[in-house]
Design an enzyme around this catalytic site. Structure first.
Site, PDB file in Angstrom:
ATOM      1  N   CYS A   2     -14.164   0.397  36.055  1.00 22.28           N
ATOM      2  CA  CYS A   2     -14.811  -0.659  36.803  1.00 22.28           C
ATOM      3  C   CYS A   2     -14.348  -1.946  36.162  1.00 22.28           C
ATOM      4  O   CYS A   2     -13.732  -1.934  35.110  1.00 22.28           O
ATOM      5  CB  CYS A   2     -16.329  -0.581  36.670  1.00 22.28           C
ATOM      6  SG  CYS A   2     -17.013   1.005  37.162  1.00 22.28           S
ATOM      7  N   ARG A  27      -9.456  -2.650  39.334  1.00 21.87           N
ATOM      8  CA  ARG A  27     -10.093  -1.638  38.492  1.00 21.87           C
ATOM      9  C   ARG A  27     -11.107  -0.782  39.256  1.00 21.87           C
ATOM     10  O   ARG A  27     -11.693   0.141  38.702  1.00 21.87           O
ATOM     11  CB  ARG A  27     -10.799  -2.314  37.311  1.00 21.87           C
ATOM     12  CG  ARG A  27      -9.898  -3.169  36.470  1.00 21.87           C
ATOM     13  CD  ARG A  27     -10.659  -3.767  35.319  1.00 21.87           C
ATOM     14  NE  ARG A  27     -11.217  -2.729  34.487  1.00 21.87           N
ATOM     15  CZ  ARG A  27     -10.544  -2.097  33.533  1.00 21.87           C
ATOM     16  NH1 ARG A  27      -9.295  -2.418  33.286  1.00 21.87           N
ATOM     17  NH2 ARG A  27     -11.118  -1.149  32.829  1.00 21.87           N
ATOM     18  N   TRP A  75     -15.927   1.485  40.507  1.00 20.62           N
ATOM     19  CA  TRP A  75     -15.236   2.697  40.964  1.00 20.62           C
ATOM     20  C   TRP A  75     -16.157   3.825  40.545  1.00 20.62           C
ATOM     21  O   TRP A  75     -16.338   4.099  39.355  1.00 20.62           O
ATOM     22  CB  TRP A  75     -13.874   2.808  40.278  1.00 20.62           C
ATOM     23  CG  TRP A  75     -13.015   3.914  40.788  1.00 20.62           C
ATOM     24  CD1 TRP A  75     -12.136   3.851  41.833  1.00 20.62           C
ATOM     25  CD2 TRP A  75     -12.922   5.249  40.272  1.00 20.62           C
ATOM     26  NE1 TRP A  75     -11.508   5.064  41.991  1.00 20.62           N
ATOM     27  CE2 TRP A  75     -11.963   5.936  41.048  1.00 20.62           C
ATOM     28  CE3 TRP A  75     -13.539   5.937  39.236  1.00 20.62           C
ATOM     29  CZ2 TRP A  75     -11.623   7.267  40.836  1.00 20.62           C
ATOM     30  CZ3 TRP A  75     -13.191   7.261  39.015  1.00 20.62           C
ATOM     31  CH2 TRP A  75     -12.239   7.912  39.814  1.00 20.62           C
ATOM     32  N   ASN A 101     -18.936  -0.420  32.370  1.00 20.90           N
ATOM     33  CA  ASN A 101     -17.700   0.255  32.775  1.00 20.90           C
ATOM     34  C   ASN A 101     -17.539   1.452  31.857  1.00 20.90           C
ATOM     35  O   ASN A 101     -17.385   1.287  30.649  1.00 20.90           O
ATOM     36  CB  ASN A 101     -16.525  -0.722  32.611  1.00 20.90           C
ATOM     37  CG  ASN A 101     -15.172  -0.026  32.676  1.00 20.90           C
ATOM     38  OD1 ASN A 101     -15.039   0.995  33.320  1.00 20.90           O
ATOM     39  ND2 ASN A 101     -14.182  -0.586  32.018  1.00 20.90           N
ATOM     40  N   GLY A 102     -17.632   2.662  32.423  1.00 21.72           N
ATOM     41  CA  GLY A 102     -17.496   3.855  31.593  1.00 21.72           C
ATOM     42  C   GLY A 102     -18.429   4.952  32.054  1.00 21.72           C
ATOM     43  O   GLY A 102     -18.908   4.935  33.195  1.00 21.72           O
ATOM     44  N   GLU A 488       8.519   9.847  42.946  1.00 21.42           N
ATOM     45  CA  GLU A 488       7.884   8.526  42.947  1.00 21.42           C
ATOM     46  C   GLU A 488       7.829   7.954  44.366  1.00 21.42           C
ATOM     47  O   GLU A 488       6.832   7.356  44.759  1.00 21.42           O
ATOM     48  CB  GLU A 488       8.657   7.599  41.986  1.00 21.42           C
ATOM     49  CG  GLU A 488       8.196   6.151  41.941  1.00 21.42           C
ATOM     50  CD  GLU A 488       6.746   5.945  41.508  1.00 21.42           C
ATOM     51  OE1 GLU A 488       6.092   6.891  41.056  1.00 21.42           O
ATOM     52  OE2 GLU A 488       6.259   4.811  41.676  1.00 21.42           O
ATOM     53  N   LYS A 492       4.379   6.892  46.242  1.00 26.55           N
ATOM     54  CA  LYS A 492       4.120   5.548  46.777  1.00 26.55           C
ATOM     55  C   LYS A 492       3.605   5.642  48.208  1.00 26.55           C
ATOM     56  O   LYS A 492       2.660   4.972  48.589  1.00 26.55           O
ATOM     57  CB  LYS A 492       5.388   4.667  46.784  1.00 26.55           C
ATOM     58  CG  LYS A 492       5.862   4.100  45.488  1.00 26.55           C
ATOM     59  CD  LYS A 492       4.977   3.058  44.869  1.00 26.55           C
ATOM     60  CE  LYS A 492       3.891   3.643  44.053  1.00 26.55           C
ATOM     61  NZ  LYS A 492       3.995   3.995  42.712  1.00 26.55           N
ATOM     62  N   GLU A 495       0.022   7.086  48.324  1.00 26.79           N
ATOM     63  CA  GLU A 495      -0.987   6.182  47.764  1.00 26.79           C
ATOM     64  C   GLU A 495      -1.403   5.100  48.745  1.00 26.79           C
ATOM     65  O   GLU A 495      -2.582   4.805  48.883  1.00 26.79           O
ATOM     66  CB  GLU A 495      -0.426   5.466  46.514  1.00 26.79           C
ATOM     67  CG  GLU A 495      -0.412   6.293  45.268  1.00 26.79           C
ATOM     68  CD  GLU A 495       0.205   5.525  44.101  1.00 26.79           C
ATOM     69  OE1 GLU A 495      -0.378   5.543  43.023  1.00 26.79           O
ATOM     70  OE2 GLU A 495       1.278   4.906  44.268  1.00 26.79           O
ATOM     71  N   HIS A 511      13.624  26.915  48.884  1.00 27.98           N
ATOM     72  CA  HIS A 511      12.615  27.857  48.413  1.00 27.98           C
ATOM     73  C   HIS A 511      11.220  27.505  48.936  1.00 27.98           C
ATOM     74  O   HIS A 511      10.225  27.751  48.262  1.00 27.98           O
ATOM     75  CB  HIS A 511      12.626  27.904  46.885  1.00 27.98           C
ATOM     76  CG  HIS A 511      13.962  28.281  46.346  1.00 27.98           C
ATOM     77  ND1 HIS A 511      14.464  29.555  46.446  1.00 27.98           N
ATOM     78  CD2 HIS A 511      14.933  27.542  45.760  1.00 27.98           C
ATOM     79  CE1 HIS A 511      15.677  29.591  45.918  1.00 27.98           C
ATOM     80  NE2 HIS A 511      15.989  28.378  45.498  1.00 27.98           N
ATOM     81  N   LYS A 610      -6.483   1.068  39.588  1.00 31.52           N
ATOM     82  CA  LYS A 610      -5.273   0.743  38.830  1.00 31.52           C
ATOM     83  C   LYS A 610      -5.318   1.361  37.434  1.00 31.52           C
ATOM     84  O   LYS A 610      -4.321   1.804  36.909  1.00 31.52           O
ATOM     85  CB  LYS A 610      -5.189  -0.783  38.719  1.00 31.52           C
ATOM     86  CG  LYS A 610      -3.961  -1.275  38.006  1.00 31.52           C
ATOM     87  CD  LYS A 610      -2.853  -1.501  38.988  1.00 31.52           C
ATOM     88  CE  LYS A 610      -1.542  -1.743  38.339  1.00 31.52           C
ATOM     89  NZ  LYS A 610      -0.470  -1.012  39.022  1.00 31.52           N
TER      90      LYS A 610
HETATM   91  C1  G6P Z   1      -3.446   5.276  38.234  1.00 34.53           C
HETATM   92  C2  G6P Z   1      -2.641   4.213  38.945  1.00 34.53           C
HETATM   93  C3  G6P Z   1      -1.171   4.607  38.949  1.00 34.53           C
HETATM   94  C4  G6P Z   1      -0.685   4.820  37.528  1.00 34.53           C
HETATM   95  C5  G6P Z   1      -1.546   5.836  36.781  1.00 34.53           C
HETATM   96  C6  G6P Z   1      -1.237   5.839  35.296  1.00 34.53           C
HETATM   97  O1  G6P Z   1      -3.422   6.445  38.962  1.00 34.53           O
HETATM   98  O2  G6P Z   1      -3.109   4.053  40.262  1.00 34.53           O
HETATM   99  O3  G6P Z   1      -0.416   3.566  39.551  1.00 34.53           O
HETATM  100  O4  G6P Z   1       0.637   5.267  37.551  1.00 34.53           O
HETATM  101  O5  G6P Z   1      -2.924   5.503  36.913  1.00 34.53           O
HETATM  102  O6  G6P Z   1      -1.606   4.595  34.770  1.00 34.53           O
HETATM  103  P1  G6P Z   1      -1.005   3.928  33.480  1.00 34.53           P
HETATM  104  O7  G6P Z   1      -1.688   2.609  33.390  1.00 34.53           O
HETATM  105  O8  G6P Z   1      -1.340   4.838  32.337  1.00 34.53           O
HETATM  106  O9  G6P Z   1       0.462   3.807  33.672  1.00 34.53           O
END
Ligand code: G6P
Length: 615
Positions: A2, A27, A75, A101-102, A488, A492, A495, A511, A610
């Protein structure tokens, strides 16, 4: 996960807190709330939804006067996102108010005790339990707020960054931290509290980052008092000067942070090189690495731990480290690694990759590796983050703040750092020839120009996005260095557009995934000029034979794939080892445009955050 913000001083607290919350929405953004002290009592508003919804809620009823306040963007962990579970939370008397937050893991046993003592709970949150525990201790022990917070925190198990104040003593805010970040901005007769420095950067460049198990009593007209939560030991505040500026955290004319960050890549990759890559002189110099080179070159193996996009950067590094430096590499999801009793010895080097430097699983993996005696090296973007402090040494990526939840520039700068490390080690070990080393240095140095060139295909990519935006599924294929790029690319798209997408090594398609291919299925293939070119062309033929639609990432000037593919996205030619840095670009743009066309919230996709500070 959060975001928390607080203010105490001489300005109106409301705009500072609201703007701060907007900057921290990366966050978490499923609900938001604010509590202000208006001079006689607490004014509190909270709601499910985003900070703009909170502003509407505030407009309906509360007064926004006052120069003391706290705010939260959430969150959800305990309790569904709704108005009641939103923070801040009151204690039963209505005097104390808290943001958190936690997670408080043992909240349920504490809650039972408090219920026995007559406490009533209005939400399902662990946070409401904590504020009432603080109230109970304050009353029972007859202690001040700071002491009550300290005693309470010694009874809880979990993680927290909290801020709490008492309307009967509206000249102080008490904050504490364990596992979640907490920065205190220090101005002239005013203090700011936030999960990171972005909410207060236009007011002060001076910040104190609390360490784990520290708390602070922030009182107007007095020096901040920091102490250890467990031992009561006083800590001298360490005020750092921040380098961040306000432009870095604004959109700068782009529609979304994600697009801005995609376009920043040529510049930030240069920032990652700055002072470290001296191509003409044949020098790579990474401050955090120099002293520890023997650790790396004598290591039995390198274990890379990370999550999400950072894990994909780790996969790319597996190729470069093994290819050039001939050091065995394993790439692990931090969340799996930490719980599976892995074999780690003092001869292992662990590299932890994290944009935020706060990811809970990566942090736990680091702690485990340290316990087993491994040397742990961090690659983080956020300066001063927990992971950067918990590791033995490391390298910052210098990508600047990444606000878009879907990671873009963090990924390419992570690969840049890892590539520099791999080249350096190979050079020291003598596992790469001098000419190959020099060639790669020069090519690496030109990557920003190549990335800029790849961005020039934006308009064509937008047209491709129009054609495929309504496809329910996508397949992404790549081989060798571009297998992680396929993963990746698929991530993307998932997400930010909520379209199901799978990344696969191209040869593995036979496979399983080949069964999915029909005329509806777009297949994005990274088919650049490389060792695998011929094989990838064959894979494309196999897809065409089953009527799949091919969107290919090709090297500029390619003809063979162009003939076969339905659409192509061109990237400049680079040595194969460096291709992930350019082939990623069109895939970022493709997912961005599809998400925009589908009206998705690109910067804040649903259910994501994030910085994942919970496991
Ligand atoms: C979350 C974010 C991703 C990120 C991952 C790892 O899932 O949405 O974009 O790759 O965490 O985060 P970090 O800050 O450890 O790279």
């Amino acid at each position: 996960m959060c975001g928390i913000v607080g203010y105490i001083g001489h300005r109106e607290a409301y705009p500072i807190i609201i703007n701060g919350l907007k900057r921290l929405e990366y966050r978490g953004y499923d609900s938001a709330g604010i509590a202000l002290y208006d001079g006689s009592k607490i004014q509190l508003a909270k709601t499910k939804g985003k900070v703009v919804d909170l502003e509407a809620e505030v407009a309906k009823g509360i007064t926004t006067k006052g120069s003391l306040g706290i705010g939260h963007t959430r969150w959800a962990t305990h309790g569904v996102p709704n108005d009641v579970n939103s923070h801040p939370h009151y204690s039963n008397s209505g005097d104390l108010v808290i943001i958190h937050n936690g997670i408080i893991e043992n909240y349920s046993s504490i809650k039972k005790e408090l219920i026995k003592r007559g406490y009533v709970f209005h939400s399902d949150t662990d946070t409401e339990v904590l504020v009432n525990l603080i109230e109970e201790i304050k009353k029972k022990e007859g202690v001040k707020l700071g002491k009550a917070v300290q005693i309470a925190l010694n009874q809880v198990v979990g993680a927290y960054a909290i801020a709490v104040f008492d309307q009967k003593k509206p000249n102080e805010i008490v904050v504490a931290k364990l596992g979640s970040p907490l920065a205190i901005g220090v101005g002239e007769d005013e203090f700011f509290i936030a999960s990171d420095a972005s909410p207060f950067i236009e007011f002060t460049n001076n910040a104190i980052y609390l360490e784990d198990e520290q708390m602070a009593v922030i009182r107007l007209g007095r020096e901040i008092r920091i102490r250890k939560i467990k031992s009561d030991k006083r800590i001298k505040p360490f005020v750092q000067e921040l380098k961040l500026n306000i432009e870095q955290i604004e959109k700068g004319g782009y529609d979304h942070f994600m697009l801005k960050e995609i376009y920043e890549q040529p510049a930030v990759i240069k920032d990652t090189f700055r002072g470290r890559l001296l191509a003409d002189q044949g020098i790579i110099k990474l401050g955090g690495l120099e002293e520890f080179i023997p650790k790396f070159v004598n290591a039995d193996r390198i274990i890379i731990v990370a999550c999400g996009t950072s894990w994909h950067a780790g996969l790319v590094a597996e190729y470069t480290f093994e290819d050039w430096a001939r050091i065995p590499v394993e790439v692990e999801y931090a969340s799996e690694f930490r719980y599976r009793n892995p074999v780690i010895t003092e001869k292992d080097v662990v590299i932890a990759i994290s944009q935020s430097g706060e990811t809970a699983d990566t942090l736990a993996a680091i702690k485990l590796a340290k316990e087993k005696g491994a040397f742990v090296y961090g690659i983080c973007n956020v300066v001063g983050s927990t992971i950067s402090r918990e590791t033995h040494s490391g390298t910052y990526t210098h990508a600047g703040p990444e606000i878009g939840v879907a990671s873009t520039k963090a990924f390419t700068t992570q690969i840049t750092v890892l590539t520099m490390i791999a080249l350096k080690l190979a050079h020291v070990k003598g596992t790469i020839s001098r000419s190959d080393y020099m060639m790669h240095l020069r090519e690496l140095d030109t990557i920003p120009t190549h990335v800029a060139k790849a961005l020039e295909s934006n308009d064509e990519i937008k047209e491709i996005a129009k054609v495929f935006k309504d496809s329910p599924n996508f397949l992404y294929l790549g081989r060798g260095y571009n297998f992680p790029v396929a993963l990746e690319g698929a991530l993307k798209l998932k997400e930010i557009s909520y379209i199901h997408a799978e990344g696969y090594p191209a040869a593995e398609m036979k496979h399983g995934p080949i069964a999915l291919i029909d005329e509806q299925m777009p297949v994005v293939v990274v088919a650049i000029n490389s060792n695998h070119y011929g094989k990838v062309v064959s894979n494309i033929e196999e897809i065409k034979a089953r009527k799949g639609k091919i969107i290919a990432v090709v090297t500029q000037g390619d003809t063979a794939v162009r003939e076969l593919a339905d659409y192509v996205m061109e990237v400049p030619k680079t040595p194969e080892t460096l291709t992930p840095l350019v082939t990623t670009i069109p895939l970022q743009l493709l997912s961005y445009h599809i998400a925009v066309m589908l009206n998705r919230n690109v910067d804040q996709p649903r259910n994501l955050a994030k910085s994942v500070t919970v496991e």
